[in-house]
Design a protein around this motif. Structure first.
Motif, PDB file in Angstrom:
ATOM      1  N   LEU A 101      21.678  32.351  58.674  1.00 26.18           N
ATOM      2  CA  LEU A 101      22.210  30.997  58.609  1.00 26.18           C
ATOM      3  C   LEU A 101      21.110  29.950  58.444  1.00 26.18           C
ATOM      4  O   LEU A 101      21.191  29.084  57.574  1.00 26.18           O
ATOM      5  N   SER A 102      20.094  30.025  59.285  1.00 23.57           N
ATOM      6  CA  SER A 102      19.071  28.971  59.294  1.00 23.57           C
ATOM      7  C   SER A 102      17.686  29.441  58.883  1.00 23.57           C
ATOM      8  O   SER A 102      16.838  28.622  58.536  1.00 23.57           O
ATOM      9  N   VAL A 107      19.564  24.635  53.826  1.00 24.85           N
ATOM     10  CA  VAL A 107      20.824  24.185  54.424  1.00 24.85           C
ATOM     11  C   VAL A 107      20.746  22.685  54.616  1.00 24.85           C
ATOM     12  O   VAL A 107      19.700  22.153  55.017  1.00 24.85           O
ATOM     13  N   SER A 108      21.835  21.992  54.316  1.00 26.68           N
ATOM     14  CA  SER A 108      21.840  20.541  54.442  1.00 26.68           C
ATOM     15  C   SER A 108      21.734  20.115  55.899  1.00 26.68           C
ATOM     16  O   SER A 108      22.135  20.846  56.810  1.00 26.68           O
ATOM     17  N   ARG A 109      21.218  18.916  56.094  1.00 29.01           N
ATOM     18  CA  ARG A 109      21.063  18.401  57.457  1.00 29.01           C
ATOM     19  C   ARG A 109      22.419  18.238  58.131  1.00 29.01           C
ATOM     20  O   ARG A 109      22.561  18.511  59.328  1.00 29.01           O
ATOM     21  N   SER A 110      23.430  17.798  57.383  1.00 31.42           N
ATOM     22  CA  SER A 110      24.761  17.616  57.969  1.00 31.42           C
ATOM     23  C   SER A 110      25.347  18.950  58.437  1.00 31.42           C
ATOM     24  O   SER A 110      25.997  19.011  59.491  1.00 31.42           O
ATOM     25  N   SER A 111      25.103  20.012  57.690  1.00 30.51           N
ATOM     26  CA  SER A 111      25.584  21.336  58.101  1.00 30.51           C
ATOM     27  C   SER A 111      24.897  21.782  59.382  1.00 30.51           C
ATOM     28  O   SER A 111      25.532  22.360  60.275  1.00 30.51           O
ATOM     29  N   LEU A 112      23.608  21.509  59.478  1.00 29.64           N
ATOM     30  CA  LEU A 112      22.872  21.888  60.680  1.00 29.64           C
ATOM     31  C   LEU A 112      23.304  21.064  61.886  1.00 29.64           C
ATOM     32  O   LEU A 112      23.367  21.578  63.009  1.00 29.64           O
ATOM     33  N   PHE A 151      26.310  19.912  62.404  1.00 26.14           N
ATOM     34  CA  PHE A 151      27.599  20.463  62.818  1.00 26.14           C
ATOM     35  C   PHE A 151      27.435  21.803  63.536  1.00 26.14           C
ATOM     36  O   PHE A 151      27.984  22.011  64.621  1.00 26.14           O
ATOM     37  N   SER A 152      26.669  22.723  62.923  1.00 27.52           N
ATOM     38  CA  SER A 152      26.516  24.054  63.522  1.00 27.52           C
ATOM     39  C   SER A 152      25.764  23.979  64.838  1.00 27.52           C
ATOM     40  O   SER A 152      26.082  24.696  65.795  1.00 27.52           O
TER      41      SER A 152
END
Length: 433
Positions: free
Chosen positions: A82-83, A366-371, A373-374
């Motif tokens: 994921l990251s 990975v976008s900052r917004s996705s990170l 949220f996760s």
């Protein structure tokens, strides 16, 4: 916060919370196995009944921690993809095998043996039954071994060759004998036994302080917890010091920060070796975590030594302030163990694989917004699981052995000798062990 900071926060928070479950699991399971073994080999029926109740009481607390904790472990390895896809691309060929073995052991072998132990009360021969809990203990530490083999490669990469930007395993023996992994395993084993011993000691002392009719049961677990925590806490400090030469040899910057000596010189050497960059890890975090771990470790070692002396004539539990002090030690052992992991992981920065792969290079696209949220989702779920775990443990610990449900189920009719499918020669009910 940047994407790198969010990814690091997510992994640090989830790993730290998961570690709280792991350290108690590793600390409790050998003690429960020892209790079960003593019960099996006790000839006197009255004493055997007490030791059986002891096993079931502490075994239930262990099962609660394991059952909730294994949920947190399910998502840990998925975060590599994921990251941290850069880590998987570079080192996946090396530590993929240790992680796969850890997964097979923890989620298949260990869980299977534990399930058979849980549902084997009153149904299995007592020798087979006690063997199962020792297999659970063995697989728990085997799982920890493989995790540290993978982590040891990240701390001090050995036994590999780089081809086309990826590491390939060339010497499996070197990977298995990595000093960065083996000394850490010894340190963590003793830290886990300290945690498990203080857990037994603290809860038993609390029951004595509040008044309990189960004096023989809690006296036995009190003595076991006191001796185990005293011995383990002494040697965990010794083994901790044994790691310093390994750190000095493999991670000179971490050693320089820990000893407050030669940081600037090591920085110049690393710049010459790896190119321009800031190779000094966050000194404040390392010093705070190291001091916290050291102070708590030495305090627990001292207090448990005093507790061993006070076991004579039950003086430990006759003094309520001392008994409550033993209970108050329980959370501090967890704080110390998390401090140790912070020193180990933060001290490696800015490297993810020391000297080979930086944190920046390992981050997924990975976008900052996705990170965001996760990160929020994972931390919220893990905190909820931790709160659930400790609520359940506290509730059953306070209620005492009378509320124990582990092993309380009566044998099924077809499990009884003399019934269809059962043994025809023995008409007596199957013993509890």
């Amino acid at each position: 916060m940047s994407a790198v900071d969010l990814a690091r926060l997510q992994f640090a928070a989830t790993t730290g919370i998961h570690w709280l479950f792991v350290i108690l699991t590793m600390g409790l399971v050998p003690l429960v196995a020892l209790m079960h073994t003593r019960a099996v080999f006790t000839r006197d029926p009255a004493r055997r009944a007490v030791r059986e109740r002891m096993t079931r009481f502490w075994g239930q607390l262990y099962v609660i921690n394991y059952a909730v904790g294994i949920v947190t472990g399910l998502v840990m390895e998925f975060q590599f993809g994921l990251s941290w896809s850069g880590l998987s691309k570079f080192a996946g060929n090396v530590f993929g095998a240790p992680l796969a073995l850890e997964t097979l052991i923890a989620f298949f072998a260990e869980s299977t043996f534990l399930g058979m132990w849980i549902f084997g009360w009153g149904r299995l021969h007592r020798g087979v039954h006690v063997t199962l809990i020792w297999l659970v203990a063995l697989t728990a530490y085997a799982s920890g071994f493989w995790i540290l083999i993978a982590n040891g490669f990240m701390q001090h990469p050995v036994g590999y060759a780089v081809r086309d930007g990826a590491a390939y395993l060339t010497d499996f023996a070197a990977l298995l004998t990595n000093s960065s992994a083996l000394v850490a395993l010894a340190h963590i084993t003793l830290a886990a036994l300290t945690t498990g011993g203080v857990f037994l000691l603290g809860i038993s002392a609390w029951h004595f302080a509040r008044g309990t009719e189960e004096t023989e049961l809690f006296r036995g677990s009190l003595r076991l917890g006191t001796w185990v925590s005293m011995l383990a806490s002494f040697f965990v400090v010794v083994i901790g010091q044994m790691q310093m030469p390994v750190i000095e040899r493999t991670q000179p910057m971490k050693y320089a920060v820990l000893t407050d000596s030669g940081v600037a010189e090591v920085q110049r050497r690393l710049v010459a070796q790896h190119g321009p960059g800031d190779y000094v890890p966050p000194e404040g975090w390392i010093h705070l975590s190291m001091n916290t771990m050291s102070i708590i470790g030495n305090t627990v070692s001292t207090l448990t030594l005093v507790a061993v002396v006070l076991l004579w004539k039950d003086r430990l539990v006759r003094r309520r302030p001392m008994a409550y002090l033993m209970t108050a030690m329980i959370p501090f052992t967890f704080v110390a163990s998390v401090g140790g992991w912070v020193v180990r992981e933060v001290g490696r920065q800015p490297w993810l694989v020391y000297g080979r792969l930086t944190v920046e290079d390992a981050l997924s696209h990975v976008s900052r917004s996705s990170l965001v949220f996760s990160c929020a989702l994972f931390i919220a779920i893990f905190l909820a699981l931790a709160a659930t775990n400790w609520t359940l443990i506290t509730r059953f610990a306070v209620r005492g052995p009378d509320a124990t449900q582990l092993g309380a189920t009566e044998p099924l009719p077809d499990d009884l000798p003399g019934s269809p499918g059962g043994g025809a020669d023995d008409k007596q009910p199957v013993p509890a062990f």
